[in-house]
Design a protein around this motif. Structure first.
Motif, PDB file in Angstrom:
ATOM      1  N   ARG B  78       0.968  -1.589   0.042  1.00 26.15           N
ATOM      2  CA  ARG B  78       0.094   0.505   0.267  1.00 26.15           C
ATOM      3  C   ARG B  78       1.232   1.663   0.187  1.00 26.15           C
ATOM      4  O   ARG B  78       1.234   1.981   1.073  1.00 26.15           O
ATOM      5  N   ILE B  79       0.943   2.002  -1.123  1.00 27.47           N
ATOM      6  CA  ILE B  79       2.380   2.843  -0.920  1.00 27.47           C
ATOM      7  C   ILE B  79       1.265   4.207  -1.199  1.00 27.47           C
ATOM      8  O   ILE B  79       0.417   4.582  -2.012  1.00 27.47           O
ATOM      9  N   GLY B  80       1.418   4.983  -1.157  1.00 24.36           N
ATOM     10  CA  GLY B  80       1.507   6.690  -1.052  1.00 24.36           C
ATOM     11  C   GLY B  80       2.147   6.782  -1.244  1.00 24.36           C
ATOM     12  O   GLY B  80       3.585   7.417  -1.290  1.00 24.36           O
ATOM     13  N   LEU B  81       1.883   7.956  -1.979  1.00 28.47           N
ATOM     14  CA  LEU B  81       2.966   8.701  -2.787  1.00 28.47           C
ATOM     15  C   LEU B  81       2.463   9.800  -2.580  1.00 28.47           C
ATOM     16  O   LEU B  81       1.206  10.721  -3.375  1.00 28.47           O
ATOM     17  N   SER B  82       3.299  11.287  -2.625  1.00 29.16           N
ATOM     18  CA  SER B  82       3.393  12.553  -1.903  1.00 29.16           C
ATOM     19  C   SER B  82       3.950  13.107  -2.884  1.00 29.16           C
ATOM     20  O   SER B  82       5.213  12.544  -3.790  1.00 29.16           O
ATOM     21  N   GLY B  83       3.838  14.761  -2.713  1.00 34.73           N
ATOM     22  CA  GLY B  83       5.288  16.003  -3.584  1.00 34.73           C
ATOM     23  C   GLY B  83       4.036  16.508  -3.671  1.00 34.73           C
ATOM     24  O   GLY B  83       2.742  17.028  -4.227  1.00 34.73           O
ATOM     25  N   PRO B  84       5.419  17.769  -3.807  1.00 38.76           N
ATOM     26  CA  PRO B  84       4.764  19.043  -4.199  1.00 38.76           C
ATOM     27  C   PRO B  84       3.983  19.055  -6.013  1.00 38.76           C
ATOM     28  O   PRO B  84       4.065  17.983  -6.576  1.00 38.76           O
ATOM     29  N   ASN B  85       3.213  19.709  -5.903  1.00 33.41           N
ATOM     30  CA  ASN B  85       2.411  20.419  -7.475  1.00 33.41           C
ATOM     31  C   ASN B  85       3.672  20.151  -8.569  1.00 33.41           C
ATOM     32  O   ASN B  85       4.888  20.701  -8.271  1.00 33.41           O
ATOM     33  N   GLY B  86       3.356  19.830  -9.337  1.00 33.90           N
ATOM     34  CA  GLY B  86       4.151  19.145 -10.930  1.00 33.90           C
ATOM     35  C   GLY B  86       5.340  18.636 -10.887  1.00 33.90           C
ATOM     36  O   GLY B  86       6.548  18.218 -11.296  1.00 33.90           O
ATOM     37  N   ALA B  87       5.198  17.808  -9.314  1.00 33.31           N
ATOM     38  CA  ALA B  87       7.047  16.554  -9.160  1.00 33.31           C
ATOM     39  C   ALA B  87       6.656  15.423  -9.906  1.00 33.31           C
ATOM     40  O   ALA B  87       7.667  15.011  -9.849  1.00 33.31           O
ATOM     41  N   GLY B  88       5.198  14.679 -10.627  1.00 34.60           N
ATOM     42  CA  GLY B  88       5.323  14.625 -11.572  1.00 34.60           C
ATOM     43  C   GLY B  88       4.617  12.931 -10.931  1.00 34.60           C
ATOM     44  O   GLY B  88       4.805  11.791 -11.326  1.00 34.60           O
ATOM     45  N   LYS B  89       3.787  13.413  -9.672  1.00 33.80           N
ATOM     46  CA  LYS B  89       2.804  12.075  -9.036  1.00 33.80           C
ATOM     47  C   LYS B  89       1.911  11.736 -10.350  1.00 33.80           C
ATOM     48  O   LYS B  89       2.068  10.171 -10.857  1.00 33.80           O
ATOM     49  N   SER B  90       0.960  13.048 -11.238  1.00 39.65           N
ATOM     50  CA  SER B  90       0.346  12.025 -12.273  1.00 39.65           C
ATOM     51  C   SER B  90       0.843  11.287 -13.209  1.00 39.65           C
ATOM     52  O   SER B  90       0.179  10.627 -13.762  1.00 39.65           O
ATOM     53  N   THR B  91       1.952  11.258 -13.724  1.00 38.41           N
ATOM     54  CA  THR B  91       2.991  11.137 -14.227  1.00 38.41           C
ATOM     55  C   THR B  91       2.832   9.807 -14.007  1.00 38.41           C
ATOM     56  O   THR B  91       2.937   9.035 -14.881  1.00 38.41           O
ATOM     57  N   LEU B  92       3.973  10.002 -12.873  1.00 40.24           N
ATOM     58  CA  LEU B  92       4.147   8.085 -12.644  1.00 40.24           C
ATOM     59  C   LEU B  92       2.823   7.198 -12.508  1.00 40.24           C
ATOM     60  O   LEU B  92       3.174   6.101 -13.285  1.00 40.24           O
ATOM     61  N   LEU B  93       1.743   8.283 -12.050  1.00 41.16           N
ATOM     62  CA  LEU B  93       0.453   6.933 -12.200  1.00 41.16           C
ATOM     63  C   LEU B  93      -0.457   6.089 -13.405  1.00 41.16           C
ATOM     64  O   LEU B  93      -0.081   5.219 -14.079  1.00 41.16           O
ATOM     65  N   ALA B  94      -0.303   7.490 -14.329  1.00 45.21           N
ATOM     66  CA  ALA B  94       0.146   6.962 -16.006  1.00 45.21           C
ATOM     67  C   ALA B  94       0.755   6.784 -16.316  1.00 45.21           C
ATOM     68  O   ALA B  94       0.569   5.544 -17.211  1.00 45.21           O
TER      69      ALA B  94
END
Lengths: 322, 253
Positions: B78-94
């Protein structure tokens, strides 16, 4: 793990080697030396350039493109149902639903027949079937042309966030235009019966014509859809072209007393002309000429090759271009 | 357990190693995502042709969204992904979902991956009712039409939308749209669930039930990757934490 990574410099070499029109079509080609500059990310963090500086995704292979197409075709119940839902919701708040387009067709054909019947003293018993078959087939083909141009752009959000075969978008365009055509086809049946057109065995050409039109519709979506994402002007060109194509396809005029040269300038260059003739001839009691059939089949082959090639190539990059 | 290599359709595949029972659910190896920030003129055909003829190259600015991410996520994490806006979170999920093919590097996932990404109304047709949208969404995620029709009443119950479930989605509030999407996606069986934010707009009552459903999912050894700015939410659901900054994984604080 790092060893299994595609050596990016290999890709570069390939790109410079394949210089030419095709390589230049994608201006995204990476110049020698690879890394140009990179955007500053949040909070100004500096990042070392990667080994080769690969940008966007590498071009897709033909094998993957065909696999995508294959998977897309296999998922037909899914996109067929989605197309049906979308068409229904498009007309949700209207009384007649998709029959509205059919009504528009009837009005248009009637109006055009009246206009030309009076202007040029056309014999309505042959002119009305001529216009009805021509206009309805033309609408079907233009629907796939303009729909194919926007099929990828219109689904940008889904493409960027949901995995799956991308060929379902051109397929849905074909399905949507064809469902609409199935409604309109009733007008053709009505006109053929009402004007007592002497149709015969040559009607067997009709499924061939429909097959060619559907295959071309899919092929055009496969290359035009991605092209319109990469070059946004192309969509505008298609819109203007679609409007003027109506006059340069023998939908409502009959080519009599024209030289071969005049005919070539007027409609000979237009692929729709040939497909339309294959479709229309059997419905008017004749057969398409061998020449028209041969040109139609040849154009279809070219279109399919172009479609499969360009779609395969651009497929992994579409999410970046959208 | 069978190992299914990520379909080569959506991933740049690497040669598959021998099947292993403990094969991770998600494997990313040195994944880079870089794209060009294209301005209007880069989409211009005339200009592209002129550039080609002049044999010049006209490059757009390059944005690095992910800069060499290497991750191994074992099944059941169960991974929690955090980071500032524009850090690449959504890209990583995509990239994990397979929707985005990375610029370089390789990805592999095992089992069925479902992703709840994008905005609240992503994938919803405003003219269709909640019920129709639930079925459409399910089909788009690979379920059969009949299977979705069977499941749709259960989705309606869970969403708590009641009568509104049969109303067109254009009449929904943002929170109601989130309810519909979350209820639908989590009603489809998945091995890996990727969730991008989303709980901010729903009320406490629904959030509680959503949390319970997520707990059910990972109790059945599903793999969860949850991206959020809400530290509390991450702490509630996740046992491992990843922090992205400037497209790179940094040690979680």
């Amino acid at each position: 793990m790092a060893g299994s990574q595609l050596p990016t410099h290999e890709r570069h070499r390939g790109m410079t080697a394949s210089r030419g029109v095709l390589a230049a079509l994608r201006t995204s080609s990476i110049t020698r030396g690879g890394w140009r500059r990179h955007g500053e990310l949040d909070h100004g963090a500096e990042i070392a350039p990667p080994g080769g500086g690969a940008i966007e995704a590498p071009p897709g292979s033909l094998r993957e493109g065909i696999a995508d197409l294959h998977l897309g075709l296999r998922q037909w119940p899914a996109w067929w149902l989605l197309t049906w839902y979308a068409l229904r919701s498009q007309y949700r708040r209207t009384y007649l639903g998709p029959w509205w387009i059919t009504v528009q067709q009837v009005i248009f054909v009637a109006g055009l027949s009246l206009l030309f019947g009076v202007l040029f003293q056309q014999d309505l018993s042959t002119f009305v079937p001529y216009v009805a078959t021509g206009y309805i087939a033309f609408t079907w083909m233009i629907g796939m042309l303009t729909g194919g141009a926007t099929c990828i752009l219109d689904n940008g959000a889904a493409i960027r966030t949901a995995p799956g075969p991308l060929s379902i978008y051109p397929l849905r365009t074909v399905a949507s235009a064809t469902i609409q055509f199935a409604h309109d086809a009733l007008v053709i049946v009505a006109v053929v019966v009402a004007f007592d057109v002497p149709v015969g065995l040559s009607l067997l050409y009709l499924p061939v014509a429909c097959g060619l039109i559907v295959i071309n519709g899919l092929a055009i979506g496969l290359w035009l859809g991605p092209l319109c994402v990469r070059y946004r002007d192309v969509g505008q060109i298609i819109t203007s072209l679609a409007r003027v194509l109506f006059f340069f396809t023998p939908v409502f005029w009959v080519a009599t007393n024209l030289t071969v040269g005049q005919l070539a300038v007027l409609s000979g260059w237009n692929p729709l002309t040939y497909l339309l003739q294959v479709f229309r001839a059997p419905l008017l009691g004749g057969s398409p000429s061998t020449f028209v059939l041969a040109v139609s089949v040849g154009l279809t082959l070219l279109n399919v090759i172009l479609g499969v090639w360009y779609f395969s190539r651009t497929r992994p990059r579409l999410a970046y271009w959208l | 357990m069978t190992f299914a290599a990520a379909p080569s359709l959506t991933h740049s595949s690497i040669s598959a190693p021998p099947t292993q029972a403990d094969e991770p659910a998600i494997l990313l190896a040195d994944v880079w995502v870089q794209y060009r920030l294209r301005h209007a003129h880069h989409y211009n055909l005339k200009r592209a042709l002129a550039t080609m003829l002049a044999r010049r190259s006209e490059q757009a600015e390059v944005i690095t969204a992910l800069a060499g991410v290497t991750l191994q996520i074992p099944a059941g994490s169960r991974i929690g992904l955090s980071g500032p806006n524009g850090a690449g979170k959504s890209t990583l999920l995509a990239v994990m979902s397979g929707a985005l093919v990375p610029s370089s590097g390789s990805t592999r996932t095992r089992g069925r991956v479902l992703a709840l990404l994008g905005g609240p109304n992503e994938g919803l047709d405003p003219e269709q009712t909640g019920r129709e949208n639930a079925i459409s969404l399910g089909i788009r995620y690979g379920e059969g039409g009949a299977a979705m029709a069977e499941r749709v009443d259960q989705i309606a119950d869970f969403s708590g939308l009641g009568r509104r479930f049969d109303h067109p989605v254009y009449s929904y509030s943002t929170g109601m749209q989130v309810r519909l999407r979350f209820s639908t996606i989590t009603a489809i069986g998945a091995d890996v669930l990727l969730v991008d934010e989303g709980f901010g707009t729903t009320d406490a009552e629904f959030n509680e039930r959503a949390a319970a459903r997520l707990a059910e999912f990972y109790a059945a050894s599903g793999t969860l990757v949850l991206s959020s700015h809400d530290e509390g939410l991450l702490a509630q659901h996740c046992d491992q934490f990843l922090r992205l900054a400037a497209g790179q994984v940094t040690p979680a604080s």
